[in-house]
Design a protein around this motif. Structure first.
Motif: not given
Length: 472
Positions: A248-277
């Motif tokens: 997930l790049s800085e340019d892609l994050i900025a697109a949510f501010r700069n592109l009027d047709k880009l919906c304000h939703h992102i699916h960002l799979p984390v899978q687990a909250g533990s660094d070991a896992v």
């Protein structure tokens, strides 16, 4: 022709492509498999349950094949790619097995079977993914035939890349869809322009990891591709899935501010909250890195909705690891999530891992995750009560019957920019209410539920997108 699709959005897209390719052969969609001359099953192999569903569906076709020996039955998708001959061994009346990159060759396979009554297995990985199919222009095909909803042309999926190079320890995608390969931007733009001419107003761009689009081929970046799509006249909205957090790049994050047709939703799979896992999963990011990207997303786009995937019971996951996942859910406060129990999949490295978590404990953890997330989802939905939301009307509400009543009129559904379902009534002139499909309107949210919102159209002089006057 009857097509039954299991699995992800990419399988839906592949089914649409198959239907479009077969139109020149004279095949048209039906919602009744008993009346079909051709039945295709598009399969998934990501979870064991998906394979069970596939074999259950195929077993029910035996009687149809007995009654109509000329019936052609084909199995495609990830399970077909993975299992190949094993499917024919278990279900001997199948005619065609076609892999994830063999869809373009499907018409030739069907013609061969019809002419020679042979059986075909084609799981070869093509060197180039399909660039563009002119047959999609004007195609009325909706592979969810029988749904009763007129949403086959308003929103569509568009594959921008296939395959994956990440080799997460639990995942079979690199083995069943091949290595990562991007389509040229020009082909993608042409396809979307064609869809827009046929009435599509929203596209969802698909890839196993859209964030790395074009990197291997030295094409434009994903953020640059989004900017080009944003300029397409007549397109109202852009969505995409799925994003790997490490890319997930800085340019892609900025697109949510700069592109009027880009919906304000992102699916960002984390899978687990533990660094070991996360390390055993081979996810290539840490908990802290993930949380920093979430923080940046919310700084750039404060109203962004964030959803995720969670796998519980990964081999070696301790109670402390699971507690870290619950803490991740509380820390991020997701708008929604998809949760799964870990299951061994052929070829995936985690199949060989020891310390498997007992199924009973997996079930407990899954229920705990789902219960916790329900609290956050409902809280987020209730926070929208009283607000005004722009939605794209994409079909009839599935709650049509229970919402019917005096003055309720036609019951429609649409989604907010944050991907939340909104059901509403149109009580105006019948001819106008029937014309709302594919239009952007503003609704005031009146009620919130765990999986949807209820609203009413706002009285205003004009639709947000469209030329007709709306009078509530």
């Amino acid at each position: 022709m009857y097509i039954h699709t299991l699995g992800c959005q990419m399988n839906v897209y592949d089914s649409e492509m198959a239907a479009a390719l077969l139109q020149p052969l004279g095949y048209a969609m039906t919602d009744d498999p008993a009346s079909a001359d051709l039945i295709l099953l598009n399969t998934c192999a990501i979870r064991e349950k998906a394979e069970q569903k596939a074999f259950s569906f195929l077993g029910r076709l035996a009687n149809l094949k007995d009654k109509n020996p000329e019936l052609i039955i084909g199995v495609g998708g990830c399970m077909a790619q993975q299992e190949g001959k094993e499917i024919l061994r278990r279900i001997p009346f199948i005619d065609i097995i076609f892999g994830t990159r063999a869809i373009r060759r499907l018409p030739q396979m069907i013609e061969q079977v019809a002419d020679r009554r042979c059986r075909i297995i084609d799981v070869e990985m093509a060197d180039e993914i399909d660039p563009f199919l002119d047959t999609k222009e004007g195609c009325e095909t909706d592979t969810t035939a029988g749904s009763g909803e007129p949403n086959g042309r308003v929103t569509r999926f568009v594959t921008i890349m296939q395959g994956c190079d990440n080799f997460c320890a639990y995942c079979v995608v690199p083995y069943v869809r091949g290595r990562e390969q991007s389509r040229r931007a020009g082909y993608i733009i042409r396809e979307i322009e064609t869809l827009v001419r046929s009435g599509v107003r929203e596209v969802t761009l698909l890839g196993q990891n859209v964030n790395s689009y074009g990197r291997k081929e030295d094409f434009c970046t994903f953020a640059e591709l989004l900017a080009r799509i944003n300029d397409i006249e007549g397109l109202y909205r852009i969505r995409f899935t799925t994003s790997h957090p490490k890319d997930l790049s800085e340019d892609l994050i900025a697109a949510f501010r700069n592109l009027d047709k880009l919906c304000h939703h992102i699916h960002l799979p984390v899978q687990a909250g533990s660094d070991a896992v996360l390390k055993r999963m081979n996810r290539k990011y840490t908990r802290e890195q993930y949380l920093r990207k979430v923080e940046t997303l919310r700084q750039v786009c404060p109203d962004i909705a964030i959803t995720t995937d969670i796998i519980v019971g990964f081999p070696g996951e301790t109670e402390a690891d699971f507690a870290a996942t619950l803490d991740m859910i509380r820390t991020v406060a997701y708008d929604g999530l998809f949760s799964f129990k870990y299951s061994d999949r052929p070829n995936a490295p985690a199949t060989r891992f020891s310390q498997k978590v007992p199924e009973a404990e997996q079930n407990r953890r899954l229920q705990t995750v789902q219960k916790l997330q329900e609290e956050y989802t409902l809280r987020k939905n209730r926070a929208l009560i009283g607000t005004r939301q722009a939605i794209l009307v994409d079909g009839f509400s599935k709650y049509q019957d229970r919402m019917d009543g005096p003055g309720n009129g036609i019951q429609w559904t649409g989604r907010t920019s944050g991907n939340k379902i909104v059901n509403f009534s149109c009580s105006g002139e019948a001819s106008f209410c029937k014309s709302l499909l594919g239009r952007m309107i503003e609704v005031e949210i009146e009620n919130a539920f765990p999986h949807s919102l209820r609203g009413k159209p706002v009285k205003r002089d004009n639709l947000l997108k469209g030329e007709d006057t709306y009078a509530a």
